[in-house]
Write an enzyme that holds these catalytic residues in place. Structure first.
Site, PDB file in Angstrom:
ATOM      1  N   SER A 564       0.841  -1.190   0.000  1.00 45.34           N
ATOM      2  CA  SER A 564       0.000   0.000   0.000  1.00 45.34           C
ATOM      3  C   SER A 564       0.881   1.247   0.000  1.00 45.34           C
ATOM      4  O   SER A 564       1.680   1.427  -0.922  1.00 45.34           O
ATOM      5  CB  SER A 564      -0.951  -0.044   1.195  1.00 45.34           C
ATOM      6  N   HIS A 680      -8.039  -4.972  -0.801  1.00 44.70           N
ATOM      7  CA  HIS A 680      -6.754  -4.347  -0.507  1.00 44.70           C
ATOM      8  C   HIS A 680      -5.873  -5.246   0.347  1.00 44.70           C
ATOM      9  O   HIS A 680      -4.649  -5.092   0.345  1.00 44.70           O
ATOM     10  CB  HIS A 680      -6.984  -3.002   0.181  1.00 44.70           C
TER      11      HIS A 680
END
Length: 708
Positions: A564, A680
């Site tokens: 991320s 995610h």
């Protein structure tokens, strides 16, 4: 003569800006579900699988899955009423079981669980690969729940009403379609809902901008508007606080990640809790807690960032500004989190990234403070309330202890007494062979940057050790010590082939606590915001240089990993510090900072990175946009870029475009993988999580031991 262990000269200044309107020949990959694009993904995946799965990869992945599926793991619980709730995945239940037990049973070696929802069965019956994403139970009897179910592991979730006693969904109950939704119980027949109500109801950041009152039997378009925010703000939140004796409506206008406006319903209207937008507000019963992110000047006093302040709610709303200072940090100590028991406030602190816990007790005129002496050095220890509304155990707390070589333990105590161990995780590798050390590197501007090093007791400092450097450095999130049986198996206990002297090398694992994180409070975070983003990357590079200078490793044997925002971090290691690393593992990353605000939830991160549509801001953003800082003729390290098709937060397209551009430039050893599920997190079950973890470490191991 330059030795193998010495880094090449680093650039003397921050990188210069690139073109304001660069060409983007791989923008076609932004069509996430296009057939041509998915065909490209399939080809990349097949190539990467072939590279990864040679040798003993399958056995290694199986050993990680064994850790993740182990029945010896601690089933962490949340107390609601008389029961202790847990969500559990294992080999038999890969999608998981939502279940509960009693305290008496939980303390036993093998608790008896009442299964409330079998997610695998639900997925089979409905032919949807549901991923359980939590539950909100209705107080005070906890017989109804709102369940959150993601169809693919992404942030978008369906919401369904569930009868806990009958263990079934409520016929004709609340049932919201999959969207980025927030909900709150109002009463048994009413909820507050923020979701996609149609055009104009979502912010530019892709989150709800309106919250509405939905009564049983109404359709979404019949819900009554209660609260809304501007479209360019991040999100609207509306909740009914159902604390007995303190029932009230609370609304939050989340302007961006670090600014918000809090409101309480008073006499039928919203009353603003009048503080600067960057002061965090926590409302608990009759108390208001404030945590400034920057200096707060109030009536002749200055409260420093990262401090914690208290006031009575009614007094503050009436205009009084007599704040009590509960905590002030220093150059070594920062507040990480806090939790209320019935009569006390638990503060979880970080002192040079090791935990400390204080217990504060409000009195008639002041607050008493004592230290909870349970935090060993170089460990993470978290204390939080069990159930502050329990008439008998309202001052009980959970204590979770973990360290790089210390398997997690769960204890329970009561303020003023001692904590007793309830559950302990076993060790999944021989921790006695290793040692944890903390070191400090000096960054370019002179800042001391801490990092943890986990290595074998017999470590030889000759620059030949395969070393994995991990980091994050963003959003005020600290990297604290944590036990990982999977990392022990895939990195620490692995050995290279014996050299000519019969020696083999085990892996060295390093975690850098760079600026941008929350290790030293808001100032540590703000030091690397926007135009100062390069400081986070200079800190990480300084740790890499320190490892090389100390002869722990060398460029060819040093790999880094990040996910991320951490993917953006290691993307910048790839483009600006290729001379320091032999391998880069880059997961679910931001990489195209020119278009990040137009992709998935990217607009919500402008406060962290800046706005690329502002020409002046693009000048500094462009310096840390890896997609735009690739150049011909550079000796880039090997790189593994992985993502997930279902990631609706960062999205898969930035990873796709980076891999595509690097390959088109003829850069060697570029590997790409895209999972269809997992959002995610990149994984919707333990098997996918094992694959994700193992593939990253297998790539790094091969690259840093000369096998690629």
């Amino acid at each position: 003569m330059v030795s193998e262990n010495a880094p090449a000269a680093a650039p003397a200044t921050a990188p210069t800006a690139v073109d304001h309107n660069p060409a983007d020949e791989f923008q076609w990959l932004e069509d996430i579900y296009g057939s041509e694009q998915l065909s490209w993904v399939a080809e990349q995946n097949a190539r990467t699988d072939e590279m990864l799965e040679s040798g003993g990869y399958e056995d290694l992945e199986r050993s990680v899955l064994e850790v993740l599926d182990s029945n010896d793991r601690i089933p962490m619980v949340t107390k609601r009423g008389d029961f202790y709730y847990n969500f559990w995945r294992d080999e038999v239940n890969p999608r998981g079981l939502w279940r509960r037990t009693t305290w008496e049973s939980y303390q036993s070696p093998e608790p008896e669980w009442e299964v409330l929802l079998d997610v695998d069965r639900l997925a089979r019956e409905e032919e949807t690969e549901w991923v359980f994403a939590g539950a909100s139970l209705l107080r005070p009897d906890y017989t109804r729940a709102l369940l959150f179910l993601s169809p693919d592991g992404g942030d978008a979730k369906a919401v369904r009403e569930f009868d806990v006693e009958s263990r079934s969904f409520v016929d004709g109950g609340f049932n919201l379609p999959s969207a980025k939704t927030n909900v709150s119980w109002v009463d048994r027949d009413t909820i507050y809902v923020g979701t996609d109500f149609g055009p104009g109801s979502m912010t530019t950041s892709s989150y709800p901008r309106t919250d509405r009152r939905l009564r049983r039997g109404q359709s979404l378009d019949e819900a009554e508007l209660v609260f809304e925010v501007e479209q360019d703000h991040m999100m609207a939140i509306l909740v009914r606080d159902l604390t007995p004796g303190y029932e009230r409506d609370v609304a939050i206008d989340i302007v961006d990640f670090y600014n918000r406006r809090n409101y309480v319903m008073v006499d039928g209207g919203w009353q603003h809790i009048d503080v600067p937008d960057d002061v965090n507000v926590d409302l608990h019963r009759n108390w208001l807690l404030f945590r400034p992110q920057t200096e707060w000047h109030l009536e002749g006093r200055t409260y420093p960032p990262g401090s914690l302040l208290a006031a009575g709610l009614d007094d503050f709303l009436a205009g009084e500004r007599n704040l009590t200072v509960l905590f002030t940090g220093d150059e070594h100590t920062a507040l990480q989190s806090w939790s209320w028991t019935a009569d006390h406030l638990l503060l979880n602190l970080l002192q040079d990234v090791s935990s400390a816990i204080r217990v504060l007790t409000p009195g008639e005129n002041d607050w008493d403070e004592v230290e909870l002496d349970t935090a060993p050095p170089l460990h993470a220890v978290d204390a939080f309330a069990v159930d502050d509304e329990d008439s008998e155990a309202g001052n009980d707390y959970w204590l979770v202890v973990s360290g790089y070589l210390t398997p997690t333990t769960l204890s329970r105590g009561s303020v003023g007494g001692t904590a007793t161990e309830v559950k302990a995780s076993p060790s999944y590798f021989n921790t006695g062979d290793y040692v944890v050390e903390q070191h400090f590197a000096t960054s370019r501007d002179g800042t001391r940057v801490p990092y943890f090093q986990v290595s074998g007791k017999d470590l030889e400092l000759d620059g030949s050790n395969p070393t994995l450097l991990s980091g994050y450095g963003g959003f005020q999130i600290p990297r604290t010590p944590a036990y990982s049986g999977a990392t022990g198996r895939t990195w620490l206990q692995r050995r290279t082939e014996p050299d000519s002297d019969g020696r083999s090398r085990g892996g060295v694992y390093v975690v850098a606590n760079i600026r941008g994180g929350g290790e030293y409070g808001p100032a540590w975070h703000r030091a690397a915001l926007q135009e100062n983003r390069h400081r986070a990357y200079e800190d990480f590079a300084a740790v890499a240089e320190d490892l090389i200078d100390r002869d722990v490793t060398s460029r060819n044997h040093l790999g880094c990993e990040g996910r991320s925002n951490g993917g953006l971090l290691v993307g910048n290691m790839l483009t600006h510090y290729p001379h320091l690393f032999g391998a880069v593992s880059c997961g679910v990353p931001l990489l195209d900072m020119r278009r990040y605000t137009k992709l998935s939830a990217g607009y919500s991160w402008i406060a962290e990175y800046g706005d690329p549509d502002d020409e002046e801001q693009w000048q500094f953003i462009s310096t840390f946009s890896p997609y735009h800082n690739l150049h011909d003729g550079v000796d880039y390290p090997s790189v593994y870029i992985y993502t997930a098709t279902s990631d609706d937060r960062v999205g898969p397209v930035q990873a796709r475009k980076m891999a595509g551009r690097m390959e088109s430039m003829g850069i060697a050893n570029v590997w790409f993988y895209e999972s269809m599920e997992g959002g995610h997190a990149g994984a919707a079950d333990n098997r996918q999580a094992a694959r994700l973890h193992t593939s990253s470490h297998e790539f790094l191991w091969k690259a840093t031991t000369g096998q690629l």
